[in-house]
Write an enzyme that holds these catalytic residues in place. Structure first.
Site, PDB file in Angstrom:
ATOM      1  N   HIS A 160       4.495   4.531   4.551  1.00  0.00           N
ATOM      2  CA  HIS A 160       4.510   5.381   5.720  1.00  0.00           C
ATOM      3  C   HIS A 160       6.006   5.670   6.252  1.00  0.00           C
ATOM      4  CE1 HIS A 160       0.277   5.723   5.891  1.00  0.00           C
ATOM      5  NE2 HIS A 160       0.024   4.634   6.313  1.00  0.00           N
ATOM      6  N   ASP A 196      -3.832   3.800  -1.543  1.00  0.00           N
ATOM      7  CA  ASP A 196      -4.132   3.126  -0.587  1.00  0.00           C
ATOM      8  C   ASP A 196      -5.054   4.170   0.370  1.00  0.00           C
ATOM      9  OD1 ASP A 196      -2.797   1.210   2.033  1.00  0.00           O
ATOM     10  OD2 ASP A 196      -3.377   3.243   2.844  1.00  0.00           O
ATOM     11  N   HIS A 198      -4.895   5.445   3.046  1.00  0.00           N
ATOM     12  CA  HIS A 198      -4.048   6.309   3.914  1.00  0.00           C
ATOM     13  C   HIS A 198      -3.029   7.092   2.928  1.00  0.00           C
ATOM     14  CE1 HIS A 198      -5.152   3.160   6.575  1.00  0.00           C
ATOM     15  NE2 HIS A 198      -5.468   4.311   7.654  1.00  0.00           N
ATOM     16  N   ASP A 285      -7.599  -0.731   1.312  1.00  0.00           N
ATOM     17  CA  ASP A 285      -8.241  -0.206   2.775  1.00  0.00           C
ATOM     18  C   ASP A 285      -9.434   0.725   2.217  1.00  0.00           C
ATOM     19  OD1 ASP A 285      -5.878   1.210   2.178  1.00  0.00           O
ATOM     20  OD2 ASP A 285      -5.320   1.115   4.217  1.00  0.00           O
TER      21      ASP A 285
HETATM   22  C1  OKP Z   1      -0.994   1.526   7.030  1.00  0.00           C
HETATM   23  B1  OKP Z   1      -1.278   1.473   5.670  1.00  0.00           B
HETATM   24  C2  OKP Z   1      -5.025   5.791  14.159  1.00  0.00           C
HETATM   25  C3  OKP Z   1      -4.238   4.250  14.059  1.00  0.00           C
HETATM   26  C4  OKP Z   1      -3.423   4.499  12.958  1.00  0.00           C
HETATM   27  C5  OKP Z   1      -1.743   3.269  11.663  1.00  0.00           C
HETATM   28  C6  OKP Z   1      -2.489   2.786  10.350  1.00  0.00           C
HETATM   29  C7  OKP Z   1      -1.526   2.609   9.269  1.00  0.00           C
HETATM   30  C8  OKP Z   1      -2.161   2.123   8.189  1.00  0.00           C
HETATM   31  N1  OKP Z   1      -6.591   5.391  14.493  1.00  0.00           N
HETATM   32  N2  OKP Z   1      -2.824   3.245  12.658  1.00  0.00           N
HETATM   33  O1  OKP Z   1      -1.294   2.724   4.956  1.00  0.00           O
HETATM   34  O2  OKP Z   1      -2.666   0.875   5.411  1.00  0.00           O
HETATM   35 ZN    ZN Z   2      -3.712   2.319   4.516  1.00  0.00          ZN
END
Ligand code: OKP
Ligand code: ZN
Length: 343
Positions: A160, A196, A198, A285
């Site tokens: 990110h 991932d 996300h 994840d």
């Molecule tokens: C990091 B990685 C929203 C909260 C978001 C950030 C998540 C970051 C994930 N409910 N918090 O891509 O695993």
């Molecule tokens: Zn993630």
């Protein structure tokens, strides 16, 4: 395959994050990497784990703005002098159309670089994240010296973090740093495959206008999931990077039947592109019991994920990203790596 690890990641140990308006214990903590390390040692042997080498600032500056890198490295003395030894979250951000002017307050500077409230800075953040980048670079060096694959057990994650911003538990984009390093060593085409849960918005941001690095990301529909503002299928790259970005968003609840199809599509894009090496942003994840995610992959599915990546038949650097179901994180990661090795 060798794993590169540095225990300095433990210096990034956030007390809390904010979810649905509540301050809760951070899901991203040192235990994650410790548990992966323990499983890796069991599966591949103690001697398969190596310490990092140090590469200095230059490889970071190839993908990140110098101002962000010095902001991160110089942050703590300024912050702690003003506020004491308290984890730093931004509480102000430049609004749309504001100029990115430098201010004289460290808190306001934080808001210029940090895009959300999931990445608090603390005393050891810089040492932890620069060690993480070195871990990725060490794994990349093993592969460029001839190892078929290597695993960078980085923590905190990195995908990110964009050219001049960070957030989402991430500070430096370890996967982008590793990919860039293949280019700097003479590769003409490299791919990043982000599995991932996300979207890898930071990696996309860094390479969006470049034709030499293809970014493919399979992730949850950003209309419902972090990072929200990027990760849509119509983001395909621009300028010399036109057609060198591929987003494959999937709905909440996707299982491996759905996921595997997207993965095969992503892998065939990478083949078509003619990549000479691939960096995998390895988040687990997507697991069915992940506490912050909503895909339905089972532990055995990660074996197939690894096998499918192996079909690329390319020099491969695995870089650890997310995965928050700590009881299964080690098994899930080792399954990807053994699926790859036994393909
Ligand atoms: C990091 B990685 C929203 C909260 C978001 C950030 C998540 C970051 C994930 N409910 N918090 O891509 O695993
Ligand atoms: Zn993630």
């Amino acid at each position: 395959m060798k794993t590169v690890y540095s225990d300095l990641h433990g210096l990034q140990d956030a007390e809390a994050e904010f979810i649905r308006g509540k301050r809760v214990p951070s899901f991203e903590g040192p235990r994650r990497a410790e548990l992966v390390l323990a499983r890796v040692k069991e599966a591949f042997g103690l001697e398969s784990v190596l310490e990092r080498r140090e590469f200095g600032l230059q490889p970071l500056l190839e993908v990140h703005d110098e101002r962000m890198v010095s902001f991160l490295s110089d942050f703590w003395p300024r912050w702690s002098e003003e506020n004491g030894a308290v984890d730093a979250f931004p509480n102000a951000w430049p609004p749309p159309r504001a100029h990115r002017r430098q201010t004289q307050r460290i808190g306001a500077e934080l808001g210029r670089f940090c895009v959300d409230m999931s990445s608090p800075l603390m005393e050891g953040t810089w040492r932890a994240v620069s060690a993480g980048a070195d871990v990725a670079l060490t794994a990349q060096a093993l592969v460029s010296a001839g190892d078929r694959a290597a695993f960078a057990l980085c923590r905190p994650p990195g995908h990110h973090a964009g050219r001049d911003y960070f957030g989402g538990y991430c500070f430096l984009n370890n996967a982008a740093i590793a990919a860039q390093s293949f280019i700097d060593q003479g590769a003409s085409r490299v791919a990043v495959l982000d599995v991932d849960y996300h979207h890898g918005n930071g990696t996309q941001d860094i390479f969006y206008d470049r034709g030499d690095v293809l970014c493919v990301s399979i992730h949850a529909d950003p209309t419902k999931e972090y990072p929200y503002y990027l990760g849509y299928a119509d983001e395909t790259g621009e300028g010399p990077g036109a057609d060198a970005n591929c987003n494959l968003p999937l709905p909440w609840g996707s299982d491996y039947a759905t996921y595997g199809e997207a993965l095969v599509a992503g892998v065939s894009r990478i083949k078509q592109f003619g990549a000479e090496a691939v960096v995998i942003s390895l988040g687990v994840d997507t697991f069915e019991s992940d506490p912050i995610s909503r895909f339905k992959l089972r532990s055995d599915d990660f074996l197939y994920l690894g096998k499918t990546i192996a079909k690329l038949n390319l020099p491969t650097v695995f870089v650890m990203e997310g995965g928050y179901a700590v009881e299964a994180i080690g098994l899930n990661v080792v399954n990807v790596l053994s699926g790859f090795e036994n393909a």
